[in-house]
Design a protein around this motif. Structure first.
Motif, PDB file in Angstrom:
ATOM      1  N   PRO A   1       0.707  -1.148  -0.024  1.00 49.95           N
ATOM      2  CA  PRO A   1      -0.031  -0.091  -0.116  1.00 49.95           C
ATOM      3  C   PRO A   1       0.702   1.198  -0.002  1.00 49.95           C
ATOM      4  O   PRO A   1       1.677   1.610   0.817  1.00 49.95           O
ATOM      5  CB  PRO A   1      -0.797  -0.182   1.330  1.00 49.95           C
TER       6      PRO A   1
ATOM      7  N   THR B   1       2.321  13.028   4.469  1.00 54.94           N
ATOM      8  CA  THR B   1       2.437  14.559   5.295  1.00 54.94           C
ATOM      9  C   THR B   1       3.734  14.951   6.129  1.00 54.94           C
ATOM     10  O   THR B   1       4.147  15.752   6.424  1.00 54.94           O
ATOM     11  CB  THR B   1       1.218  14.965   5.827  1.00 54.94           C
ATOM     12  N   ARG B   2       4.195  13.740   6.887  1.00 56.65           N
ATOM     13  CA  ARG B   2       4.955  14.333   8.041  1.00 56.65           C
ATOM     14  C   ARG B   2       6.526  14.458   7.399  1.00 56.65           C
ATOM     15  O   ARG B   2       7.416  14.886   8.035  1.00 56.65           O
ATOM     16  CB  ARG B   2       5.441  12.887   8.792  1.00 56.65           C
TER      17      ARG B   2
ATOM     18  N   LYS C   1       6.921   9.345  -0.590  1.00 61.06           N
ATOM     19  CA  LYS C   1       7.735   8.846   0.703  1.00 61.06           C
ATOM     20  C   LYS C   1       8.494   7.558   0.370  1.00 61.06           C
ATOM     21  O   LYS C   1       9.547   7.414   1.082  1.00 61.06           O
ATOM     22  CB  LYS C   1       6.579   8.976   2.092  1.00 61.06           C
ATOM     23  N   GLU C   2       7.920   6.943  -0.190  1.00 63.32           N
ATOM     24  CA  GLU C   2       8.428   5.477  -0.495  1.00 63.32           C
ATOM     25  C   GLU C   2       9.513   5.484  -1.229  1.00 63.32           C
ATOM     26  O   GLU C   2      10.195   4.604  -1.500  1.00 63.32           O
ATOM     27  CB  GLU C   2       7.235   4.477  -0.987  1.00 63.32           C
TER      28      GLU C   2
ATOM     29  N   ALA D   1      -0.110   4.398  -1.187  1.00 63.04           N
ATOM     30  CA  ALA D   1      -1.005   5.453  -1.676  1.00 63.04           C
ATOM     31  C   ALA D   1      -1.151   6.560  -0.920  1.00 63.04           C
ATOM     32  O   ALA D   1      -1.909   7.663  -1.098  1.00 63.04           O
ATOM     33  CB  ALA D   1      -2.206   5.193  -2.389  1.00 63.04           C
ATOM     34  N   GLY D   2      -0.380   6.705   0.366  1.00 63.77           N
ATOM     35  CA  GLY D   2      -0.786   7.639   1.195  1.00 63.77           C
ATOM     36  C   GLY D   2      -0.066   8.940   0.897  1.00 63.77           C
ATOM     37  O   GLY D   2       0.542   9.149  -0.131  1.00 63.77           O
ATOM     38  N   MET D   3      -0.302   9.975   2.023  1.00 69.17           N
ATOM     39  CA  MET D   3       0.191  11.338   1.476  1.00 69.17           C
ATOM     40  C   MET D   3       1.610  11.633   2.049  1.00 69.17           C
ATOM     41  O   MET D   3       2.182  12.684   1.710  1.00 69.17           O
ATOM     42  CB  MET D   3      -0.853  12.224   2.053  1.00 69.17           C
TER      43      MET D   3
ATOM     44  N   GLY E   1      -7.358   5.143   3.998  1.00 65.95           N
ATOM     45  CA  GLY E   1      -6.887   4.258   5.183  1.00 65.95           C
ATOM     46  C   GLY E   1      -6.284   2.830   4.607  1.00 65.95           C
ATOM     47  O   GLY E   1      -6.530   2.465   3.394  1.00 65.95           O
TER      48      GLY E   1
ATOM     49  N   GLN F   1      -5.615   3.600  -5.624  1.00 64.72           N
ATOM     50  CA  GLN F   1      -6.537   4.012  -4.771  1.00 64.72           C
ATOM     51  C   GLN F   1      -6.792   5.679  -4.677  1.00 64.72           C
ATOM     52  O   GLN F   1      -5.714   6.300  -4.948  1.00 64.72           O
ATOM     53  CB  GLN F   1      -5.751   3.630  -3.346  1.00 64.72           C
TER      54      GLN F   1
HETATM   55  P1  UTP Z   1       0.936   6.168   6.832  1.00 63.32           P
HETATM   56  O1  UTP Z   1      -0.050   5.884   8.115  1.00 63.32           O
HETATM   57  O2  UTP Z   1       2.278   6.304   7.384  1.00 63.32           O
HETATM   58  O3  UTP Z   1       0.543   7.217   6.271  1.00 63.32           O
HETATM   59  O4  UTP Z   1       0.759   4.874   5.899  1.00 63.32           O
HETATM   60  P2  UTP Z   1       1.126   8.277   5.136  1.00 63.32           P
HETATM   61  O5  UTP Z   1       0.105   8.925   4.309  1.00 63.32           O
HETATM   62  O6  UTP Z   1       2.126   7.226   4.162  1.00 63.32           O
HETATM   63  O7  UTP Z   1       2.045   9.294   5.920  1.00 63.32           O
HETATM   64  P3  UTP Z   1       1.707  10.675   6.811  1.00 63.32           P
HETATM   65  O8  UTP Z   1       1.244   9.878   8.226  1.00 63.32           O
HETATM   66  O9  UTP Z   1       0.753  11.439   6.057  1.00 63.32           O
HETATM   67  O10 UTP Z   1       3.008  11.159   7.106  1.00 63.32           O
HETATM   68  C1  UTP Z   1       1.280   3.558   6.075  1.00 63.32           C
HETATM   69  C2  UTP Z   1       1.465   3.108   4.668  1.00 63.32           C
HETATM   70  O11 UTP Z   1       0.221   2.969   4.062  1.00 63.32           O
HETATM   71  C3  UTP Z   1      -0.016   3.562   2.827  1.00 63.32           C
HETATM   72  C4  UTP Z   1       1.098   4.608   2.825  1.00 63.32           C
HETATM   73  O12 UTP Z   1       1.527   4.826   1.661  1.00 63.32           O
HETATM   74  C5  UTP Z   1       2.164   3.722   3.689  1.00 63.32           C
HETATM   75  O13 UTP Z   1       3.019   3.146   2.632  1.00 63.32           O
HETATM   76  N1  UTP Z   1      -1.541   3.924   2.731  1.00 63.32           N
HETATM   77  C6  UTP Z   1      -2.133   4.690   3.819  1.00 63.32           C
HETATM   78  C7  UTP Z   1      -1.934   3.735   1.726  1.00 63.32           C
HETATM   79  O14 UTP Z   1      -1.703   3.352   0.757  1.00 63.32           O
HETATM   80  N2  UTP Z   1      -3.329   4.315   1.548  1.00 63.32           N
HETATM   81  C8  UTP Z   1      -4.121   5.041   2.670  1.00 63.32           C
HETATM   82  O15 UTP Z   1      -5.111   5.451   2.541  1.00 63.32           O
HETATM   83  C9  UTP Z   1      -3.252   5.174   3.827  1.00 63.32           C
END
Ligand code: UTP
Length: 290
Positions: A11, A17-18, A28-29, A13-15, A111, A106
């Protein structure tokens, strides 16, 4: 007999933000830990565990992750022309020769549970692994390989676990253990990100899972949990009566590369494994902290 694990879901697709502004244009990845992007370390860990199908759950905003694992004919031709054979090998980016790569999208980061659910069609009806690239585990035997070996005994759903400081429970999925032999923990329940006073233990899930395909049926419900997100921990908890859940206390040191201190520590730990760098690195670190 448990089924062989040949698929992994990333997974990604997160943002992130940190890590803004670094993660505005670079996912980030794709941030490097020592010599490789985070996601490549995960792919190598999966390869070492015998995985052959690599499923990336990506966001339309983050095309560079999948590009990193696709062939790049122009670059390859240039390296061939210059006889750069070692560099050509590096372009494989940790994938085995028989790797199958799939990308699913995604559209919105709803989440981790939702991200995994997005891979439902590709996963099909077989157990599969999940790796969160921002949790790194340093050990001679990769964390996922340790889990695959344990899964042969436990079946069901299996998560990697470690004890965390009691005041940090609000950052993790926290487990309610039923039995614990010091290595394998049978789990009777769990809570996502509880305050320390509400936590059933200090045993936390970290970013490695082996999941039964039944999890997708539970995720179909789209139930929102902590933080308004669709949580994978809720789905695993819902299944405990029908599909047993175990935790593995893995061997190795975990680095939470989702935060800056963990990311920097991982960089130093991995660089310290390079005999050509270690002495100079130690000297520089001493100078910084003197
Ligand atoms: P994190 O909880 O670290 O969130 O996701 P994030 O968005 O990557 O980082 P912050 O908190 O905004 O800094 C853990 C993993 O789950 C993925 C992220 O890409 C990361 O690899 N993830 C998280 C998804 O793919 N989709 C989501 O909706 C949430």
């Amino acid at each position: 007999m448990s089924q062989k694990i040949s698929k992994v879901v990333f997974p990604v697709a997160g943002m992130g933000t940190r890590f803004l502004p670094a993660t505005k244009a670079v996912p980030k990845e794709m941030l490097p830990v020592f010599s490789k992007p985070l996601i490549q370390w995960s792919v190598e860990e999966a390869t070492a565990a015998g995985i052959t199908e690599f499923i990336f759950v990506t966001s339309p905003e983050k095309p560079s992750i999948i590009s990193h694992f696709q062939s790049s004919p122009a670059y390859e031709a240039m390296l061939k022309e210059r006889n750069k054979t070692d560099e050509l090998e590096l372009l494989k980016a940790g994938l085995p020769d028989n790797a199958k790569i799939t990308e699913v999208s995604q559209d919105k980061p709803l989440g981790l549970g939702h991200a995994i659910w997005c891979a439902k069609e590709v996963v099909g009806n077989e157990p599969f692994a999940v790796i969160l690239p921002d949790d790194m585990v340093l050990h001679t035997t990769g964390c996922l390989k340790q889990m695959v070996e344990t899964y042969e005994k436990t079946g069901g759903n299996l998560v990697a676990v470690e004890n965390v400081p009691a005041d940090q429970t609000f950052r993790y999925g926290i487990l309610d253990p039923e039995t614990d032999d010091g290595q394998i923990v049978k789990i009777r329940g769990m809570v996502e990100k509880p305050a320390p006073e509400d936590a059933p233990s200090d045993l936390a899930i970290i970013g490695r899972y082996i999941l039964d395909p039944m999890i997708m049926v539970t995720l179909d419900k789209g139930k929102k949990g902590a933080g308004g997100e669709i949580q994978i921990t809720d789905a695993m908890a819902d299944l405990i009566g029908t599909c047993p859940l175990h935790g593995l206390r893995f061997k190795g040191t975990r680095y939470d590369c989702g935060n800056k201190a963990g990311f920097l520590a991982a960089n130093i730990a991995y660089a310290a494994l390079d005999p050509e760098l270690v002495d100079g690195l130690q000297e520089q670190i001493r100078t910084i902290f003197k």
